[in-house]
Design an enzyme around this catalytic site. Structure first.
Site, PDB file in Angstrom:
ATOM      1  N   MET A  39       2.654   2.851   2.557  1.00  0.00           N
ATOM      2  CA  MET A  39       4.065   2.472   3.038  1.00  0.00           C
ATOM      3  C   MET A  39       4.935   1.518   2.279  1.00  0.00           C
ATOM      4  O   MET A  39       5.869   1.964   2.207  1.00  0.00           O
ATOM      5  CB  MET A  39       3.949   2.519   4.480  1.00  0.00           C
ATOM      6  CG  MET A  39       5.083   2.468   5.320  1.00  0.00           C
ATOM      7  SD  MET A  39       6.064   4.029   5.161  1.00  0.00           S
ATOM      8  CE  MET A  39       4.770   5.128   6.231  1.00  0.00           C
TER       9      MET A  39
ATOM     10  N   LYS B  64       5.316   3.777  19.431  1.00  0.00           N
ATOM     11  CA  LYS B  64       4.418   4.103  18.288  1.00  0.00           C
ATOM     12  C   LYS B  64       3.084   3.749  18.432  1.00  0.00           C
ATOM     13  O   LYS B  64       2.258   4.320  17.847  1.00  0.00           O
ATOM     14  CB  LYS B  64       5.297   3.326  17.298  1.00  0.00           C
ATOM     15  CG  LYS B  64       4.555   3.261  15.856  1.00  0.00           C
ATOM     16  CD  LYS B  64       4.951   4.677  15.239  1.00  0.00           C
ATOM     17  CE  LYS B  64       4.278   4.960  13.886  1.00  0.00           C
ATOM     18  NZ  LYS B  64       4.923   4.091  12.822  1.00  0.00           N
TER      19      LYS B  64
ATOM     20  N   GLY C 247       0.836  -1.183   0.077  1.00  0.00           N
ATOM     21  CA  GLY C 247      -0.062   0.026   0.113  1.00  0.00           C
ATOM     22  C   GLY C 247       0.882   1.033   0.021  1.00  0.00           C
ATOM     23  O   GLY C 247       1.877   1.180  -0.666  1.00  0.00           O
TER      24      GLY C 247
ATOM     25  N   GLU D  10      -7.437  -0.962  11.813  1.00  0.00           N
ATOM     26  CA  GLU D  10      -6.629  -1.578  12.570  1.00  0.00           C
ATOM     27  C   GLU D  10      -7.072  -1.377  14.042  1.00  0.00           C
ATOM     28  O   GLU D  10      -6.227  -1.433  14.839  1.00  0.00           O
ATOM     29  CB  GLU D  10      -5.093  -1.698  12.464  1.00  0.00           C
ATOM     30  CG  GLU D  10      -4.819  -1.890  10.879  1.00  0.00           C
ATOM     31  CD  GLU D  10      -3.236  -1.342  10.641  1.00  0.00           C
ATOM     32  OE1 GLU D  10      -2.555  -2.440  10.429  1.00  0.00           O
ATOM     33  OE2 GLU D  10      -3.068  -0.072  10.599  1.00  0.00           O
TER      34      GLU D  10
END
Length: 313
Positions: free
Chosen positions: A11, A188, A9, A274
């Site tokens: 990234m 993150k 995709g 997600e």
């Protein structure tokens, strides 16, 4: 190095393109038929801030990966979290005894999934601050700079991990070898657990969110819940450091004008998110540890509600 990008995709396209430009043999794997068709017909278009490139890279759907394809040295995992196991189930023909997997997925809990397909000593975990977006099938918009942090999951994997670091360095991806990647993954996850869901619900980019009077209170509350659950798993998050990292993304000269990946998936493309692997994972882990996580629970349910309204698939 022969490298497969599992999940090409936004990234995946960026990292695959930069690795290809550095002379590596790169294969893209993705499930989006229009994306596959566009890249096969026109090449992968990479639109950087000051120039545009076109790279003719091989791309397959996972179902097209057959025993005739040679094993690869490295698989960079960049699927959506909920697609990880199905992807690796389908691409087993390219996984050899010496194949390593570099997991750059957002969220928590991927170690157990990958260990079903490769030994733990062949797993590298990491995080990245690079951003990317898709202007359309086969057309990646590549704004700003970033870095990649990586660490081998088991000590035996360090030598190859350092080889990967060198390859990524030559590609200009600014890799850093970590001594505590689990901390970075949780950090993150905090960034994604605030900016992804909140920008999606509020329908704004990162800078617009940062300009809100309620921004600091919201991120402090959510980061506090992440920190409490992380502590139960033996990871002590520095909340001030995490909040500083989140607020640094508000700068319009770096990432501020970026719309997070969850926003792109749900608002622009009506795809499921997600959230269960980010705020949802903290909510569920909190239940297991008897830790109250009302902000993560509420945000998870709001995102699922938005998925229903938009009929996300």
């Amino acid at each position: 190095m022969k490298i497969a990008i599992a999940g090409a995709g936004a990234m995946g396209s960026r990292i695959g393109l930069m690795l290809h430009q550095a002379g590596n043999e790169v294969v893209l794997i993705d499930r989006w038929p229009d994306h596959i068709k566009a890249i096969r017909e026109n090449g992968l278009i990479g639109e950087f801030e000051d120039h545009k490139v076109t790279a003719h890279l091989p791309i397959y759907s996972p179902e097209e990966i057959v025993d005739g394809h040679a094993n690869v040295d490295l698989i960079v995992a960049l699927t959506k979290s909920m697609q990880l196991e199905a992807m690796f189930q389908d691409i087993q023909p390219i996984i050899g005894e010496k194949t390593f997997v570099f997991c750059l997925l957002n969220g928590l809990g991927h170690e157990e999934t990958l260990a079903k397909f490769v030994p733990k000593e062949n797993i590298i975990f990491g995080t990245t601050t690079w951003t990317a977006g898709l202007a359309g099938p086969g057309h990646a918009k590549l704004i700003g700079s970033g870095s990649i942090e990586m660490e081998n999951l088991a000590p035996q994997g360090k030598a190859f991990t350092l080889e990967v670091l060198e390859v990524f360095q030559q590609a200009g991806l600014n890799p850093i070898y970590s001594s505590n990647v689990r901390y970075s993954i949780w950090k993150k996850a905090c960034i994604n657990g605030t900016l992804n869901g909140l920008c999606t619900i509020l329908d704004c980019n990162i800078a617009d969110f940062g300009s809100l009077s309620i921004a600091r209170n919201l991120i402090e509350s959510i980061v506090g819940e992440f920190a409490a659950v992380a502590e139960a798993e033996g990871i002590e998050l520095n909340q001030s450091q995490v909040i500083q990292a989140i607020e640094a993304t508000y700068d319009v000269n770096t990432q501020g004008l970026h719309f997070p990946s969850m926003y792109q998936d749900l608002i622009r493309n009506h795809r499921k998110t997600e959230i269960d692997y980010i705020n949802g994972a903290v909510w569920q882990k909190g239940k297991n540890y008897q830790i109250n996580t009302p902000y993560c629970a509420f945000l998870t349910q709001l995102i699922h509600g938005k998925e229903e309204l938009l009929k996300a698939k």
